[in-house]
Design an enzyme around this catalytic site. Structure first.
Site, PDB file in Angstrom:
ATOM      1  N   CYS A  99     -19.133   2.118   8.024  1.00 31.13           N
ATOM      2  CA  CYS A  99     -18.414   1.410   9.071  1.00 31.13           C
ATOM      3  C   CYS A  99     -17.160   2.235   9.325  1.00 31.13           C
ATOM      4  O   CYS A  99     -16.244   2.246   8.494  1.00 31.13           O
ATOM      5  CB  CYS A  99     -18.069  -0.010   8.613  1.00 31.13           C
ATOM      6  SG  CYS A  99     -17.124  -0.955   9.844  1.00 31.13           S
ATOM      7  N   ARG A 104     -18.124  -2.506  17.208  1.00 32.97           N
ATOM      8  CA  ARG A 104     -17.379  -3.719  16.879  1.00 32.97           C
ATOM      9  C   ARG A 104     -16.068  -3.785  17.666  1.00 32.97           C
ATOM     10  O   ARG A 104     -15.235  -2.888  17.567  1.00 32.97           O
ATOM     11  CB  ARG A 104     -17.097  -3.775  15.370  1.00 32.97           C
ATOM     12  CG  ARG A 104     -18.378  -3.757  14.554  1.00 32.97           C
ATOM     13  CD  ARG A 104     -18.141  -3.987  13.073  1.00 32.97           C
ATOM     14  NE  ARG A 104     -19.407  -3.859  12.366  1.00 32.97           N
ATOM     15  CZ  ARG A 104     -20.319  -4.828  12.281  1.00 32.97           C
ATOM     16  NH1 ARG A 104     -20.079  -6.005  12.830  1.00 32.97           N
ATOM     17  NH2 ARG A 104     -21.468  -4.616  11.655  1.00 32.97           N
ATOM     18  N   CYS A 152     -16.411  -9.343   5.551  1.00 33.11           N
ATOM     19  CA  CYS A 152     -15.726  -8.086   5.254  1.00 33.11           C
ATOM     20  C   CYS A 152     -14.459  -8.373   4.453  1.00 33.11           C
ATOM     21  O   CYS A 152     -13.724  -9.310   4.780  1.00 33.11           O
ATOM     22  CB  CYS A 152     -15.369  -7.366   6.555  1.00 33.11           C
ATOM     23  SG  CYS A 152     -16.778  -7.161   7.684  1.00 33.11           S
ATOM     24  N   CYS A 211       0.842  -1.201   0.000  1.00 34.57           N
ATOM     25  CA  CYS A 211       0.000   0.000   0.000  1.00 34.57           C
ATOM     26  C   CYS A 211       0.877   1.251   0.000  1.00 34.57           C
ATOM     27  O   CYS A 211       1.832   1.349   0.784  1.00 34.57           O
ATOM     28  CB  CYS A 211      -0.907  -0.003   1.230  1.00 34.57           C
ATOM     29  SG  CYS A 211      -2.011   1.440   1.295  1.00 34.57           S
ATOM     30  N   CYS A 231       0.641   4.829   6.840  1.00 33.65           N
ATOM     31  CA  CYS A 231       0.036   4.694   8.163  1.00 33.65           C
ATOM     32  C   CYS A 231       1.032   4.015   9.110  1.00 33.65           C
ATOM     33  O   CYS A 231       1.502   2.903   8.829  1.00 33.65           O
ATOM     34  CB  CYS A 231      -1.255   3.878   8.078  1.00 33.65           C
ATOM     35  SG  CYS A 231      -2.419   4.494   6.834  1.00 33.65           S
ATOM     36  N   CYS A 272       0.519   0.292  10.294  1.00 35.45           N
ATOM     37  CA  CYS A 272       0.089  -0.745   9.353  1.00 35.45           C
ATOM     38  C   CYS A 272       1.250  -1.508   8.716  1.00 35.45           C
ATOM     39  O   CYS A 272       2.108  -0.912   8.045  1.00 35.45           O
ATOM     40  CB  CYS A 272      -0.763  -0.124   8.251  1.00 35.45           C
ATOM     41  SG  CYS A 272      -1.462  -1.370   7.140  1.00 35.45           S
TER      42      CYS A 272
END
Length: 322
Positions: free
Chosen positions: A190, A262, A98, A53, A57, A60
């Site tokens: 979400c 969640r 998901c 990616c 971040c 991550c």
């Protein structure tokens, strides 16, 4: 507690810092007012495209910026394989599937066509379908809506004030714009965040305030605890005290009474009793499966024991008579 859309950061921080038993008591009462207290939704999360990616971040392991992370980059999975895993998840009791792709943004073409096929297939299985694909444009949101997508996950991660210490390749406004696009096409939101990255309580309250002033509130709010991963900038962060997660769950429940809260990343570090306290405090969904994208999750066997502990005990007649 009724729905409000005028929360201030100070009000939310004050709730967060109530004495713990008072906070959990209020949250549980609100939860019981709006939800079945005995129902815990099981969702399954699958990384359909892993690693590489372009975002940076700090938490991550999938970021291409963190080259010391030991992670294999994988292309987008074949839709049939994904749907086979969705069937397995459904058989294990999950009713929401998901799918996450490590993209900065959705790009039209073969890969996005394949994601549309996955969404349709999951919906045809009778399951809710959620995807997290990064930023997207209006026509792409329309395609996802037409395919039957239930929800789009796009987390804020943290407060506007702390955000720049965690991510610099995408602005906070980029995230808000994506959420607005999703909402404009009738797809559920979400959206939540991560605690334990070095933020303050005020940062946590500020993140919740951004969500709580939305009208309507996000239908789903995942609360994550940082899972420190070797090779990422946050690898040295300590694992948070479980009661911090309890406080965050309870505060989320109070300011967004009707949302599904969640209990997400970081749950693997909680014992059974800490997880149950989070459920008492207002969480009503868990991710079911051995991994969450690329980080460890509670084992399926552990979750079966957790859910069994929540059920009414089964006793034989002799024991009951005694």
């Amino acid at each position: 507690m009724t729905n409000r859309h005028d929360w201030t950061v100070a009000e939310i921080a004050a709730l967060h810092d109530l004495p713990l038993l008072e906070l959990v008591g209020r949250a549980n009462a609100t939860h019981r007012q709006h939800h079945d207290p005995n129902h815990v939704q099981k969702a399954s999360l699958l990384s359909i495209k892993t690693g590489g990616c372009p975002e940076n971040c700090a938490y991550c392991p999938q970021s291409a910026h963190h080259r010391e992370v030991d992670l294999t980059r994988d292309r987008l999975m074949d839709p049939e394989k994904v749907l086979g895993m969705a069937r397995t998840a459904r058989a294990a009791g999950a009713d929401r599937f998901c799918m996450g792709a490590a993209w900065r943004q959705v790009r039209d073409g073969r890969d996005f066509d394949a994601v549309i096929e996955m969404v349709r297939g999951v919906r045809d299985l009778g399951m809710e379908a959620c995807v997290t694909l990064g930023m997207l444009k209006p026509h792409q949101a329309q395609r996802l809506a037409d395919a039957g997508l239930t929800a789009y996950n796009h987390n804020l991660d943290t407060s506007p004030e702390f955000y720049g210490k965690i991510i610099t390749t995408r602005t906070y406004q980029d995230r808000l714009d994506t959420l607005a696009t999703v909402r404009a096409y009738g797809i559920e939101l979400c959206c939540g965040g991560i605690i334990g990255m070095g933020e303050t309580v005020r940062d946590r309250a500020s993140m919740l305030q951004v969500l709580a002033v939305m009208d309507p509130h996000p239908e789903s709010v995942p609360i994550n605890a940082l899972v420190p991963v070797a090779g990422t900038p946050l690898a040295g962060r300590p694992v948070i005290d479980p009661l911090e997660l309890v406080r965050m769950v309870a505060t989320t429940r109070l300011v967004m009474p009707q949302a599904t809260v969640r209990l997400s990343a970081g749950r693997a570090s909680l014992n059974r009793e800490a997880q149950i306290l989070c459920l008492i405090a207002g969480a009503n969904s868990i991710f079911y499966g051995e991994t969450l994208l690329t980080t460890p999750n509670a084992g399926i066997g552990d979750d079966a024991e957790l859910l069994a502990a929540l059920a009414a005990p089964v006793r034989d007649k002799e024991a009951s008579a005694a």
